[in-house]
Design a protein around this motif. Structure first.
Motif, short mmCIF file in Angstrom:
data_model
loop_
_atom_site.label_atom_id
_atom_site.label_comp_id
_atom_site.label_asym_id
_atom_site.label_seq_id
_atom_site.Cartn_x
_atom_site.Cartn_y
_atom_site.Cartn_z
N ASP A 94 -12.86 7.25 16.63
CA ASP A 94 -12.60 5.91 16.13
C ASP A 94 -12.53 6.04 14.62
OD1 ASP A 94 -12.55 3.29 15.29
OD2 ASP A 94 -14.28 2.63 16.47
N VAL A 95 -11.30 6.02 14.07
CA VAL A 95 -11.11 6.33 12.66
C VAL A 95 -10.19 5.32 11.99
CG1 VAL A 95 -11.47 8.80 13.02
CG2 VAL A 95 -9.17 7.87 13.15
N THR A 96 -10.40 5.15 10.70
CA THR A 96 -9.53 4.30 9.88
C THR A 96 -9.03 5.13 8.71
OG1 THR A 96 -10.72 2.29 10.48
CG2 THR A 96 -9.37 2.22 8.50
N GLN A 97 -7.73 5.06 8.48
CA GLN A 97 -7.13 5.78 7.36
C GLN A 97 -6.48 4.79 6.41
OE1 GLN A 97 -4.74 8.59 9.61
NE2 GLN A 97 -6.08 10.25 8.95
N ARG A 98 -6.73 5.00 5.12
CA ARG A 98 -6.19 4.13 4.07
C ARG A 98 -5.33 4.98 3.14
NH1 ARG A 98 -11.43 2.89 5.23
NH2 ARG A 98 -11.81 0.73 5.88
N VAL A 99 -4.05 4.69 3.11
CA VAL A 99 -3.10 5.46 2.30
C VAL A 99 -2.75 4.66 1.06
CG1 VAL A 99 -0.89 6.67 2.28
CG2 VAL A 99 -2.20 6.49 4.42
N ARG A 100 -2.79 5.32 -0.13
CA ARG A 100 -2.51 4.66 -1.39
C ARG A 100 -1.51 5.47 -2.22
NH1 ARG A 100 -4.79 1.56 1.24
NH2 ARG A 100 -6.59 0.22 0.77
N THR A 101 -0.73 4.76 -3.03
CA THR A 101 0.16 5.42 -3.98
C THR A 101 -0.67 5.87 -5.18
OG1 THR A 101 0.63 3.39 -5.22
CG2 THR A 101 2.02 3.85 -3.30
N PRO A 102 -0.09 6.66 -6.10
CA PRO A 102 -0.85 7.07 -7.29
C PRO A 102 -1.34 5.88 -8.11
CG PRO A 102 1.10 8.43 -7.05
CD PRO A 102 1.20 7.35 -6.02
N GLN A 103 -0.64 4.76 -8.02
CA GLN A 103 -1.05 3.56 -8.77
C GLN A 103 -2.07 2.72 -8.01
OE1 GLN A 103 2.29 4.31 -8.10
NE2 GLN A 103 2.44 5.42 -10.05
N GLY A 104 -2.47 3.17 -6.83
CA GLY A 104 -3.46 2.45 -6.04
C GLY A 104 -2.87 1.41 -5.11
N LYS A 105 -1.57 1.32 -5.04
CA LYS A 105 -0.94 0.35 -4.15
C LYS A 105 -1.10 0.78 -2.70
CE LYS A 105 3.50 -1.85 -3.10
NZ LYS A 105 4.96 -1.90 -3.43
N LYS A 106 -1.45 -0.18 -1.86
CA LYS A 106 -1.67 0.12 -0.45
C LYS A 106 -0.35 0.44 0.25
CE LYS A 106 -2.78 -3.19 2.49
NZ LYS A 106 -3.58 -4.19 3.23
N VAL A 107 -0.34 1.57 0.95
CA VAL A 107 0.81 1.94 1.77
C VAL A 107 0.53 1.54 3.22
CG1 VAL A 107 2.23 3.83 2.62
CG2 VAL A 107 1.46 3.82 0.25
N ALA A 108 -0.64 1.91 3.71
CA ALA A 108 -0.98 1.58 5.09
C ALA A 108 -2.47 1.71 5.31
CB ALA A 108 -0.23 2.51 6.06
N ASP A 109 -3.05 0.72 5.96
CA ASP A 109 -4.42 0.80 6.47
C ASP A 109 -4.31 0.76 7.99
OD1 ASP A 109 -5.29 0.77 3.92
OD2 ASP A 109 -6.42 -1.10 4.04
#
Length: 274
Positions: A94-109
């Protein structure tokens, strides 16, 4: 006065004439030679890991990944969750992944439940477009029962043994080593990139931290650094599939939504791999 002096002299003569009493003889108690303390053997990490493979038990995992090109930070990923063990190792996650751009903008949670042959995905970005009452999308799981993001996996006994054998002598439970391009080929490691690593074990011999740094030889990416932390070994963990009425199969969604949803695991999972 002469009589007093004579009496004192006579008394002194009597005392000096009395036989002296011998002092009691004390026999010293023999002292046992000191017993040298036996050195405590360090726990065997592979045996310690296998001892955790008990149904209904698990481990907490958190990871932080960053990609770099010539020292500049690229996409970053934060990962957290729990793994559930069975007799042979991890059986569900059971996992959650948070992807961010170099500027910290959310790509996908993205939250994943990996149970048996299925992966269940949940993401708020597509929640409004889902059929009423459906909150999870089901995929077929074609890989491991959990994300394996390092070149070698410390939750696999054989891989853990490889890492320890190829490391420098341990100091304070820390192993450091490197795998060359030739060794990557010889060991048939799935990530065909040379890497260095640092593995820390706790007092029970279980992994507590693991860092792998992959070195690339291209313009787009020069380093991939993944830091993992393992804690709460042996905690009770029960991971179940979502209620069936909340689940829809990916094939039953419209083409546009299918494409959008399929991009989520690609971004969250594939970005962790070279």
């Amino acid at each position: 006065m002469k009589r007093l002096l004579a009496a004192a002299a006579a008394a002194a003569a009597l005392v000096s004439a009395s036989p002296a009493q011998a002092a009691p003889t004390v026999t010293p108690t023999p002292t046992a030679p000191p017993v040298a303390a036996k050195p405590v053997a360090a726990p065997d990490p592979v045996k310690a890991l296998k001892s955790q493979f008990v149904a209904g038990r698990g481990v907490k995992v958190s990871e932080s990944l960053r990609m770099e090109a010539k020292g500049k930070k690229l996409t970053s990923v934060q990962f957290s969750g729990v793994y559930e063990f069975g007799p042979s190792g991890v059986v569900s996650a059971d996992v959650t992944q948070r992807v961010r751009t170099p500027q910290g903008k959310k790509v996908a949670d993205v939250r994943f439940l990996i149970v048996g042959k299925n992966v269940y995905l949940q993401n708020d970005a597509v929640k409004a477009d889902m059929p009423e009452g459906k909150t999870w999308v089901r995929f077929e799981n074609s890989g491991k029962p959990y994300p394996a993001n390092h070149p070698l996996d410390v939750l696999q006994p054989a891989d853990l043994e490889r890492l320890i054998k190829r490391a420098k002598p341990a100091k304070n439970g820390v192993y450091q080593g490197s795998i060359t391009a030739k060794q990557v080929r010889d060991l048939k490691i799935r990530m065909r990139v040379p890497f260095t690593y640092r593995l820390s074990l706790d007092s029970a011999g279980l992994p507590s931290a693991f860092r792998s740094t992959l070195q690339y030889n291209n313009k787009s990416t020069t380093q991939r650094i993944l830091d993992s932390r393992y804690s709460a070994w042996g905690q009770k963990v029960t991971i179940k599939a979502p209620a069936e009425e909340q689940v829809i199969d990916i094939k039953d969604l419209g083409p546009a939504l299918q494409e959008e949803i399929q991009e989520l695991p690609n971004e969250a999972l594939a970005s962790l791999r070279p």
